[in-house]
Design a protein around this motif. Sequence first.
Motif, mmCIF file in Angstrom:
data_model
loop_
_atom_site.group_PDB
_atom_site.id
_atom_site.type_symbol
_atom_site.label_atom_id
_atom_site.label_comp_id
_atom_site.label_asym_id
_atom_site.label_seq_id
_atom_site.Cartn_x
_atom_site.Cartn_y
_atom_site.Cartn_z
ATOM 1 N N ILE A 48 51.792 36.795 -32.109
ATOM 2 C CA ILE A 48 51.695 35.712 -31.463
ATOM 3 C C ILE A 48 51.834 34.584 -32.505
ATOM 4 C CG2 ILE A 48 49.268 34.718 -29.887
ATOM 5 C CD1 ILE A 48 48.065 37.662 -29.956
ATOM 6 N N PHE A 49 52.728 33.737 -31.328
ATOM 7 C CA PHE A 49 52.881 32.029 -32.224
ATOM 8 C C PHE A 49 51.669 31.107 -31.315
ATOM 9 C CE2 PHE A 49 55.945 33.494 -33.549
ATOM 10 C CZ PHE A 49 56.989 32.795 -34.787
ATOM 11 N N THR A 50 50.394 30.667 -32.385
ATOM 12 C CA THR A 50 49.638 29.930 -31.536
ATOM 13 C C THR A 50 49.552 28.664 -30.958
ATOM 14 O OG1 THR A 50 47.917 29.907 -33.677
ATOM 15 C CG2 THR A 50 47.587 32.630 -32.776
ATOM 16 N N GLY A 51 51.044 28.460 -30.982
ATOM 17 C CA GLY A 51 50.838 27.020 -31.002
ATOM 18 C C GLY A 51 51.023 25.724 -31.966
ATOM 19 N N THR A 52 51.513 24.646 -31.779
ATOM 20 C CA THR A 52 51.779 24.106 -32.896
ATOM 21 C C THR A 52 50.683 22.168 -32.876
ATOM 22 O OG1 THR A 52 53.777 22.629 -33.936
ATOM 23 C CG2 THR A 52 53.375 22.250 -31.906
ATOM 24 N N PRO A 53 50.648 22.229 -33.403
ATOM 25 C CA PRO A 53 50.010 20.326 -33.091
ATOM 26 C C PRO A 53 50.815 19.243 -33.558
ATOM 27 C CG PRO A 53 50.096 20.618 -35.845
ATOM 28 C CD PRO A 53 50.356 22.459 -35.237
ATOM 29 N N SER A 54 50.048 17.982 -33.239
ATOM 30 C CA SER A 54 51.310 16.900 -33.192
ATOM 31 C C SER A 54 51.855 16.604 -33.594
ATOM 32 C CB SER A 54 50.225 15.846 -32.790
ATOM 33 O OG SER A 54 49.600 15.651 -33.677
ATOM 34 N N GLY A 55 52.954 16.064 -33.873
ATOM 35 C CA GLY A 55 54.240 15.289 -34.936
ATOM 36 C C GLY A 55 55.025 15.806 -34.296
ATOM 37 N N VAL A 56 55.441 17.090 -33.539
ATOM 38 C CA VAL A 56 56.789 17.267 -33.000
ATOM 39 C C VAL A 56 57.983 16.180 -32.961
ATOM 40 C CG1 VAL A 56 55.786 18.907 -32.168
ATOM 41 C CG2 VAL A 56 56.669 17.179 -30.809
ATOM 42 N N GLY A 57 59.191 16.129 -33.228
ATOM 43 C CA GLY A 57 60.096 15.273 -33.335
ATOM 44 C C GLY A 57 60.822 15.100 -31.594
ATOM 45 N N MET A 58 60.714 15.669 -30.531
ATOM 46 C CA MET A 58 60.286 15.540 -29.202
ATOM 47 C C MET A 58 59.016 13.918 -28.573
ATOM 48 S SD MET A 58 61.117 17.384 -25.599
ATOM 49 C CE MET A 58 59.596 17.895 -25.654
ATOM 50 N N GLY A 59 57.720 14.336 -29.380
ATOM 51 C CA GLY A 59 56.638 13.261 -29.182
ATOM 52 C C GLY A 59 56.494 11.851 -29.317
ATOM 53 N N ARG A 60 58.032 11.591 -30.809
ATOM 54 C CA ARG A 60 57.675 10.346 -31.738
ATOM 55 C C ARG A 60 58.538 9.549 -30.058
ATOM 56 N NH1 ARG A 60 56.930 11.392 -37.332
ATOM 57 N NH2 ARG A 60 56.281 13.546 -37.317
ATOM 58 N N ASP A 61 58.570 8.119 -30.739
ATOM 59 C CA ASP A 61 59.528 6.580 -29.980
ATOM 60 C C ASP A 61 59.822 6.519 -31.625
ATOM 61 O OD1 ASP A 61 60.296 5.141 -28.927
ATOM 62 O OD2 ASP A 61 58.484 3.902 -27.790
ATOM 63 N N PRO A 62 61.216 5.963 -32.073
ATOM 64 C CA PRO A 62 62.069 6.915 -30.679
ATOM 65 C C PRO A 62 62.296 9.035 -31.083
ATOM 66 C CG PRO A 62 62.755 6.156 -32.968
ATOM 67 C CD PRO A 62 61.913 5.178 -32.744
ATOM 68 N N GLN A 63 62.564 9.505 -30.415
ATOM 69 C CA GLN A 63 62.660 11.046 -30.450
ATOM 70 C C GLN A 63 63.437 10.960 -32.424
ATOM 71 O OE1 GLN A 63 64.204 12.707 -26.965
ATOM 72 N NE2 GLN A 63 62.099 12.689 -25.914
ATOM 73 N N ARG A 64 63.373 12.300 -32.663
ATOM 74 C CA ARG A 64 63.793 12.766 -34.472
ATOM 75 C C ARG A 64 64.204 14.285 -33.917
ATOM 76 N NH1 ARG A 64 60.496 11.391 -39.601
ATOM 77 N NH2 ARG A 64 62.815 12.495 -41.413
ATOM 78 N N PHE A 65 65.120 15.067 -34.532
ATOM 79 C CA PHE A 65 65.480 16.106 -34.424
ATOM 80 C C PHE A 65 66.034 16.221 -36.298
ATOM 81 C CE2 PHE A 65 65.795 14.329 -30.039
ATOM 82 C CZ PHE A 65 64.398 15.198 -29.546
ATOM 83 N N LEU A 66 65.908 17.670 -35.960
ATOM 84 C CA LEU A 66 66.412 18.216 -37.581
ATOM 85 C C LEU A 66 67.864 17.768 -37.395
ATOM 86 C CD1 LEU A 66 64.360 21.465 -37.663
ATOM 87 C CD2 LEU A 66 63.690 19.033 -38.462
ATOM 88 N N ARG A 67 68.084 17.711 -38.762
ATOM 89 C CA ARG A 67 69.561 17.797 -39.133
ATOM 90 C C ARG A 67 70.382 18.028 -40.410
ATOM 91 N NH1 ARG A 67 69.311 15.357 -35.585
ATOM 92 N NH2 ARG A 67 70.185 13.349 -34.327
ATOM 93 N N PRO A 68 71.101 19.176 -40.913
ATOM 94 C CA PRO A 68 71.704 19.815 -41.273
ATOM 95 C C PRO A 68 71.142 18.875 -43.153
ATOM 96 C CG PRO A 68 73.305 19.445 -39.403
ATOM 97 C CD PRO A 68 72.331 18.021 -39.978
ATOM 98 N N GLY A 69 71.418 19.488 -43.857
ATOM 99 C CA GLY A 69 70.801 19.862 -44.771
ATOM 100 C C GLY A 69 69.597 19.529 -45.659
ATOM 101 N N GLY A 70 68.444 19.504 -45.121
ATOM 102 C CA GLY A 70 67.651 19.160 -45.053
ATOM 103 C C GLY A 70 67.021 20.500 -45.774
ATOM 104 N N THR A 71 66.115 20.208 -45.933
ATOM 105 C CA THR A 71 64.214 21.291 -46.316
ATOM 106 C C THR A 71 63.330 21.658 -45.523
ATOM 107 O OG1 THR A 71 65.308 22.132 -48.453
ATOM 108 C CG2 THR A 71 63.679 23.391 -47.744
ATOM 109 N N LEU A 72 63.488 22.266 -45.205
ATOM 110 C CA LEU A 72 61.815 21.841 -43.896
ATOM 111 C C LEU A 72 60.823 23.282 -44.056
ATOM 112 C CD1 LEU A 72 60.977 21.454 -41.202
ATOM 113 C CD2 LEU A 72 61.314 23.410 -39.916
ATOM 114 N N VAL A 73 59.283 22.690 -45.144
ATOM 115 C CA VAL A 73 58.729 23.417 -45.607
ATOM 116 C C VAL A 73 57.326 23.247 -44.471
ATOM 117 C CG1 VAL A 73 56.894 23.101 -47.321
ATOM 118 C CG2 VAL A 73 59.340 22.951 -48.214
ATOM 119 N N SER A 74 57.132 24.435 -44.005
ATOM 120 C CA SER A 74 55.840 25.052 -43.319
ATOM 121 C C SER A 74 54.676 25.593 -43.975
ATOM 122 C CB SER A 74 56.185 25.954 -41.767
ATOM 123 O OG SER A 74 57.653 25.635 -41.513
#
Length: 283
Positions: free
Chosen positions: A239-265
């Motif tokens: 069960i993936f229980t949901g995510t807190p605020s701060g996602v890229g789609m909710g930003r102004d301007p919107q922001r998304f992942l790009r190749p070359g980065g490293t995502l740490v969760s």
Amino acid sequence: MRMGRIGGRLALLHDDRALDVEKASDGRFAAEPDRVFERWDEFAQWAEGRSLDDAIPFSPSQVGPPVRRPAQVFGIGLNYRAHVAESGVQSKITSPAVFTKFVTSIAGPYDTVTLPSDRVDWEVELVAVIGRPGHRVSEKDGWSHVAALTVGQDLSERTVQLAGPVPQFSLGKSYPGFSPIGPSLVSVEEFADPDDLALSCALDGEVLQDGRTRDLIFPVPELVARLSAVVPLLPGDLIFTGTPSGVGMGRDPQRFLRPGGTLVSTVEGIGSLTNRLVAGSGA
């Protein structure tokens, strides 16, 4: 108890050392981690207080997803109020928004993720792993059906997810590698308060999300109750229980992942996923 998949085999973990379960139990429990959930109570009793004197060092390259082929993977959308607000939803949330993530999207905690487009978003999540089967479970018994907790990323290709006239949540969130989990499973009793854990997401050191699970609209026990009211829950289900605020789609301007980065969760008391991002044909 902390456990994981090391070199493809079930292991008890302590820091950077692993105890092979099949060998330590003289074959009582199988090497395939997915099989342990059907005997979770028996396994937990065996593992309690087990000496790790014979554990051996392991490296991140040996660590795979702690669950690889669950029967069911549930995702919960809009389960933090601040995330509801940033998503522009005006209606009061009275029931969980449920979708599925297909099992072929599951990846390991250190796997490289291929971006299929330039519209892939991040969503760090606490993931609950079912240990006891249950149908019509009461909320007060919800935690007793959870074997362990782990860290998850609900990566989302927003164009596919939101394509109309009916959104395609399950497809947009199920590209290969879009469900990394790990690095370990931590049993519920290890946490002083499993209902209040810090979780965060960072890209190349920049913190994008920073929240606490106490802000869940529907906490884990209630999710177990509401899901099992309709669908029998099976050992090993996620069960993936949901995510807190701060996602890229909710930003102004919107922001998304790009190749070359490293995502740490990261989730407090469990650890971190570290996923390098590379370009696919459409990214």
